[in-house]
Design a protein around this motif. Structure first.
Motif, PDB file in Angstrom:
ATOM      1  N   LEU A  66      45.925  62.932  22.311  1.00  0.00           N
ATOM      2  CA  LEU A  66      44.996  63.938  23.274  1.00  0.00           C
ATOM      3  C   LEU A  66      44.364  62.483  23.589  1.00  0.00           C
ATOM      4  O   LEU A  66      43.570  62.393  25.127  1.00  0.00           O
ATOM      5  N   HIS A  67      44.106  61.210  23.224  1.00  0.00           N
ATOM      6  CA  HIS A  67      43.115  59.854  23.497  1.00  0.00           C
ATOM      7  C   HIS A  67      44.439  59.766  24.702  1.00  0.00           C
ATOM      8  O   HIS A  67      43.876  58.873  25.758  1.00  0.00           O
ATOM      9  N   ALA A  68      45.538  59.454  24.664  1.00  0.00           N
ATOM     10  CA  ALA A  68      46.564  58.921  25.946  1.00  0.00           C
ATOM     11  C   ALA A  68      46.384  59.846  27.080  1.00  0.00           C
ATOM     12  O   ALA A  68      45.981  59.339  28.187  1.00  0.00           O
ATOM     13  N   GLU A  69      46.016  61.408  26.632  1.00  0.00           N
ATOM     14  CA  GLU A  69      45.742  62.144  28.549  1.00  0.00           C
ATOM     15  C   GLU A  69      44.496  61.794  28.613  1.00  0.00           C
ATOM     16  O   GLU A  69      44.751  61.340  29.791  1.00  0.00           O
ATOM     17  N   LEU A  70      43.276  62.030  27.717  1.00  0.00           N
ATOM     18  CA  LEU A  70      41.581  61.353  28.170  1.00  0.00           C
ATOM     19  C   LEU A  70      42.020  59.768  28.830  1.00  0.00           C
ATOM     20  O   LEU A  70      41.444  60.217  30.338  1.00  0.00           O
ATOM     21  N   GLY A  71      42.651  59.596  28.518  1.00  0.00           N
ATOM     22  CA  GLY A  71      43.043  58.134  29.094  1.00  0.00           C
ATOM     23  C   GLY A  71      43.435  58.234  30.791  1.00  0.00           C
ATOM     24  O   GLY A  71      43.243  57.465  31.750  1.00  0.00           O
ATOM     25  N   LYS A  72      45.164  58.777  30.567  1.00  0.00           N
ATOM     26  CA  LYS A  72      45.699  58.846  31.555  1.00  0.00           C
ATOM     27  C   LYS A  72      44.369  59.395  32.789  1.00  0.00           C
ATOM     28  O   LYS A  72      44.361  59.390  34.088  1.00  0.00           O
ATOM     29  N   ALA A  73      43.669  60.340  32.356  1.00  0.00           N
ATOM     30  CA  ALA A  73      42.552  61.442  33.461  1.00  0.00           C
ATOM     31  C   ALA A  73      41.878  60.183  34.049  1.00  0.00           C
ATOM     32  O   ALA A  73      41.360  60.307  35.108  1.00  0.00           O
ATOM     33  N   MET A  74      41.347  59.748  32.995  1.00  0.00           N
ATOM     34  CA  MET A  74      40.307  59.014  33.312  1.00  0.00           C
ATOM     35  C   MET A  74      40.528  57.527  34.627  1.00  0.00           C
ATOM     36  O   MET A  74      39.944  57.835  35.438  1.00  0.00           O
ATOM     37  N   LEU A  75      42.264  56.982  33.953  1.00  0.00           N
ATOM     38  CA  LEU A  75      42.398  55.695  34.656  1.00  0.00           C
ATOM     39  C   LEU A  75      43.192  56.694  36.624  1.00  0.00           C
ATOM     40  O   LEU A  75      43.349  56.046  37.214  1.00  0.00           O
ATOM     41  N   SER A  76      42.999  58.231  36.464  1.00  0.00           N
ATOM     42  CA  SER A  76      43.604  58.263  37.200  1.00  0.00           C
ATOM     43  C   SER A  76      42.288  58.855  38.750  1.00  0.00           C
ATOM     44  O   SER A  76      42.456  58.790  39.794  1.00  0.00           O
ATOM     45  N   ILE A  77      40.753  58.274  38.279  1.00  0.00           N
ATOM     46  CA  ILE A  77      40.146  58.257  39.427  1.00  0.00           C
ATOM     47  C   ILE A  77      39.845  56.904  39.932  1.00  0.00           C
ATOM     48  O   ILE A  77      39.882  56.053  39.319  1.00  0.00           O
ATOM     49  N   ASN A  78      39.581  57.391  41.099  1.00  0.00           N
ATOM     50  CA  ASN A  78      39.260  55.537  41.804  1.00  0.00           C
ATOM     51  C   ASN A  78      38.701  55.041  41.470  1.00  0.00           C
ATOM     52  O   ASN A  78      37.563  55.726  40.439  1.00  0.00           O
ATOM     53  N   ALA A  79      39.211  53.895  41.798  1.00  0.00           N
ATOM     54  CA  ALA A  79      37.632  52.361  40.929  1.00  0.00           C
ATOM     55  C   ALA A  79      37.734  52.162  39.187  1.00  0.00           C
ATOM     56  O   ALA A  79      37.032  51.317  38.722  1.00  0.00           O
ATOM     57  N   VAL A  80      38.073  53.514  38.773  1.00  0.00           N
ATOM     58  CA  VAL A  80      38.263  52.784  37.282  1.00  0.00           C
ATOM     59  C   VAL A  80      39.473  52.315  36.687  1.00  0.00           C
ATOM     60  O   VAL A  80      40.666  51.821  37.532  1.00  0.00           O
ATOM     61  N   ILE A 131      39.719  61.571  17.211  1.00  0.00           N
ATOM     62  CA  ILE A 131      40.851  61.514  17.192  1.00  0.00           C
ATOM     63  C   ILE A 131      41.479  60.477  16.353  1.00  0.00           C
ATOM     64  O   ILE A 131      41.408  59.667  16.147  1.00  0.00           O
ATOM     65  N   GLN A 132      43.121  62.199  15.423  1.00  0.00           N
ATOM     66  CA  GLN A 132      43.712  60.828  14.608  1.00  0.00           C
ATOM     67  C   GLN A 132      44.589  61.428  14.690  1.00  0.00           C
ATOM     68  O   GLN A 132      45.350  62.826  14.554  1.00  0.00           O
ATOM     69  N   GLY A 133      45.612  60.370  14.912  1.00  0.00           N
ATOM     70  CA  GLY A 133      47.199  60.708  14.932  1.00  0.00           C
ATOM     71  C   GLY A 133      47.462  61.660  16.151  1.00  0.00           C
ATOM     72  O   GLY A 133      48.190  62.037  16.447  1.00  0.00           O
ATOM     73  N   GLY A 134      46.438  61.432  17.351  1.00  0.00           N
ATOM     74  CA  GLY A 134      46.440  61.631  18.826  1.00  0.00           C
ATOM     75  C   GLY A 134      45.797  63.158  18.791  1.00  0.00           C
ATOM     76  O   GLY A 134      46.600  63.593  19.297  1.00  0.00           O
ATOM     77  N   ILE A 135      45.285  63.567  17.494  1.00  0.00           N
ATOM     78  CA  ILE A 135      44.489  65.263  17.481  1.00  0.00           C
ATOM     79  C   ILE A 135      43.007  65.521  17.197  1.00  0.00           C
ATOM     80  O   ILE A 135      42.582  64.093  16.453  1.00  0.00           O
ATOM     81  N   SER A 136      42.877  66.199  17.945  1.00  0.00           N
ATOM     82  CA  SER A 136      41.526  65.952  17.056  1.00  0.00           C
ATOM     83  C   SER A 136      41.110  66.819  16.165  1.00  0.00           C
ATOM     84  O   SER A 136      41.667  67.397  15.499  1.00  0.00           O
TER      85      SER A 136
END
Length: 250
Positions: free
Chosen positions: A124-138, A175-180
């Motif tokens: 979950l945190h990996a996908e959140l990170g990917k989503a946020m880092l896809s935003i311009n200027a992040v 999040i623990q172990g990648g799971i909420s």
């Protein structure tokens, strides 16, 4: 300097000099629309993002002490009046200098059900990170204790359980172990200063010459307040994906 023009030119042989094309934050309008639809799937979940720093001015209060209803009460979308006023003053000073400044956005996801996320590559945190880092200027992403957690011992960092499965602290960031795990999911996103500044600086032209240039037109001295709905939208899209995936299991 620091625009995507050079890399776009080298990769595609073309660039949109009028405003960055796909590297412009204009492309995030569709994300906000999609995020609004995703939020309708997440009826129990609340998502609140706010400006938590501008330059060296930080909102020191923990999110638990903030009134999220005040986020939209000022131009910088900071839920603390005194900090917001200092942020606004800082941005105005930077703008007078023809310069720009960066900052951070904090996002809090509450009432997230237990079990969203996958154990290895789709945490979950990996996908959140990917989503946020896809935003311009992040330029950065951290969740839970983030980099501060690297300074702690295990006995300091462990979130001890209550009998109902909740935890006394939440340094894990929900999040623990990648799971909420049912606790609040919270993270922080760092935004760089806008690349276009109203000051003279050296640049590279299409012929390979170093030339002097100066930005013109309307340019934000700080994009952080504008990024709030984008961060919320991307968080909603990630949660909606996992919500739908979990329906397969059920």
């Amino acid at each position: 300097p620091s625009h995507a023009d050079y890399t776009y030119e080298k990769k595609y042989g073309i660039r949109d000099y009028r405003g960055g094309g796909r590297s412009s934050a204009r492309e995030t309008a569709c994300r906000v629309v999609a995020g609004a639809i995703a939020k309708q799937l997440l009826k129990e979940v609340t998502i609140h993002a706010y400006t938590s720093s501008v330059g060296d001015i930080f909102l020191e209060k923990p999110y638990q002490d903030l009134d999220f209803s005040k986020i939209e009460s000022n131009a910088v979308r900071c839920p603390d009046k005194d900090t917001a006023e200092r942020m606004i003053s800082k941005i105005k000073d930077i703008k007078k200098q023809g310069d720009t400044i960066g900052g951070t956005v904090t996002c809090v996801l509450q009432n997230v059900p237990v079990g969203l996320g996958e154990p290895v590559f789709d945490k979950l945190h990996a996908e959140l990170g990917k989503a946020m880092l896809s935003i311009n200027a992040v330029k950065g992403f951290e969740y839970g204790s983030g980099f501060c957690g690297a300074k702690m011992t295990g006995s300091e960092h462990n979130d001890l359980f209550n009998a109902d499965g909740s935890t006394k602290t939440n340094l894990s960031g929900g999040i623990q172990g990648g799971i909420s795990n049912g606790m609040d999911v919270y993270f922080r996103v760092a935004f760089k200063p806008v690349a276009t500044i109203i000051q003279k600086q050296n640049a590279l032209d299409s012929s390979g010459n170093i030339v002097e240039m100066q930005g013109k037109g309307r340019h934000d001295p700080c994009v952080v307040p504008r990024a709030i709905p984008i961060v919320e939208a991307m968080a909603a899209l990630v949660l909606a994906d996992y919500y739908l995936l979990n329906k397969i299991y059920n």
